[in-house]
Design an enzyme around this catalytic site. Structure first.
Site, PDB file in Angstrom:
ATOM      1  CG  ASP A 229     -29.947  52.536   4.089  1.00  0.00           C
ATOM      2  OD1 ASP A 229     -29.464  51.416   4.096  1.00  0.00           O
ATOM      3  OD2 ASP A 229     -29.953  53.326   3.125  1.00  0.00           O
TER       4      ASP A 229
HETATM    5  N1  URA Z   1     -31.484  51.028  -0.962  1.00  0.00           N
HETATM    6  C1  URA Z   1     -30.927  51.908  -0.114  1.00  0.00           C
HETATM    7  O1  URA Z   1     -30.093  52.711  -0.507  1.00  0.00           O
HETATM    8  N2  URA Z   1     -31.332  51.904   1.151  1.00  0.00           N
HETATM    9  C2  URA Z   1     -32.276  51.048   1.629  1.00  0.00           C
HETATM   10  O2  URA Z   1     -32.600  51.097   2.812  1.00  0.00           O
HETATM   11  C3  URA Z   1     -32.821  50.144   0.734  1.00  0.00           C
HETATM   12  C4  URA Z   1     -32.412  50.142  -0.563  1.00  0.00           C
END
Ligand code: URA
Length: 246
Positions: A107
């Protein structure tokens, strides 16, 4: 060993034409092993470190597949480009003469280990749920974590209408109002760690991926990349190998 003129090496990577490469050399923007390059300078593109404006370029004459790891900083989206003008991880990639793409995603505000490759089959294998490659996250949560919350995370919680697979949870550090834990999961569902934490009432303050299968982020500086070493790639291939059919 292969000895080639610097402007040809640059052109072969697809960075620019040979003529443009000569201009870059004249402008002292090209360095070989940290020293400004000279027009016609003969180098070994496999061993010598070549940079343009401080960015490393990767020479790959045989057009073999490329496997890279990045320490993704917060504030970058895992996308090749963005029509809303947000910063993309591709802006942090070194110049390579084959197109590489991310294996999975992190993310916007998640940092840490992100793998890239030009090898589509390998990327598909890595992301296939049946291969269950482990992903290890360092999660900072607020204000505290109870034993019950940790047990729920490890046994599986409902997110998006489906229970998560068992996970490993280990508390690494407890401070007033803040706990750091390590979470190892085998799935790769959308925003999985954040949703798992939310499901048990934990607020995530920071999320960093520290390993994927046997590949560890180590001391790689945020915002930088490096090629996987031969032994790392071998270990990763072994980790994603299809289970043998009996
Ligand atoms: N889990 C999440 O919530 N975000 C990420 O970027 C990777 C795994």
């Amino acid at each position: 060993m292969q000895i080639i003129r610097i402007q040809k090496v640059i052109a072969d990577t697809g960075f620019c034409s040979r003529r443009k490469a000569e201009e870059l050399v004249l402008q002292r923007r090209v360095k070989v092993n940290g020293h400004p390059a000279r027009i016609g300078q003969k180098i070994d593109p496999v061993r010598d470190l070549i940079t343009i404006d401080g960015e490393k370029i990767i020479y790959n004459r045989k057009k073999q597949h490329v496997y890279l790891m990045m320490n993704k900083p917060r504030g970058y989206i895992t996308s090749m480009s963005d029509d809303r003008g947000r910063r993309c991880v591709t802006q942090l990639l070194p110049q390579t003469d084959v197109r590489v793409f991310p294996i999975g995603r992190l993310d916007l505000n998640t940092e840490g280990l992100l793998l890239f490759t030009s090898d589509g089959n390998f990327a598909n294998d890595m992301m296939h749920p049946s291969r269950a490659v482990t992903k290890t996250y360092r999660v900072t949560v607020r204000p505290d974590i109870t034993d019950e919350q940790a047990v729920k995370l490890s046994e599986g919680v409902m997110i998006d209408g489906r229970k998560t697979a068992p996970a490993e949870v280990r508390v690494l550090d407890k401070q007033p109002n803040r706990v750091v834990m390590e979470l190892v999961i085998r799935e790769g569902r959308n925003r999985q760690v954040r949703k798992m934490c939310e499901a048990v009432g934990l607020e995530v303050a920071r999320l960093k991926r520290t390993s994927v299968g046997p590949i560890k982020l180590g001391m790689l500086k945020p915002g930088t990349c490096r090629e996987l070493k031969a032994e790392e790639l071998k270990a990763l291939r072994a980790a994603v190998k299809k289970p043998e059919r009996k």
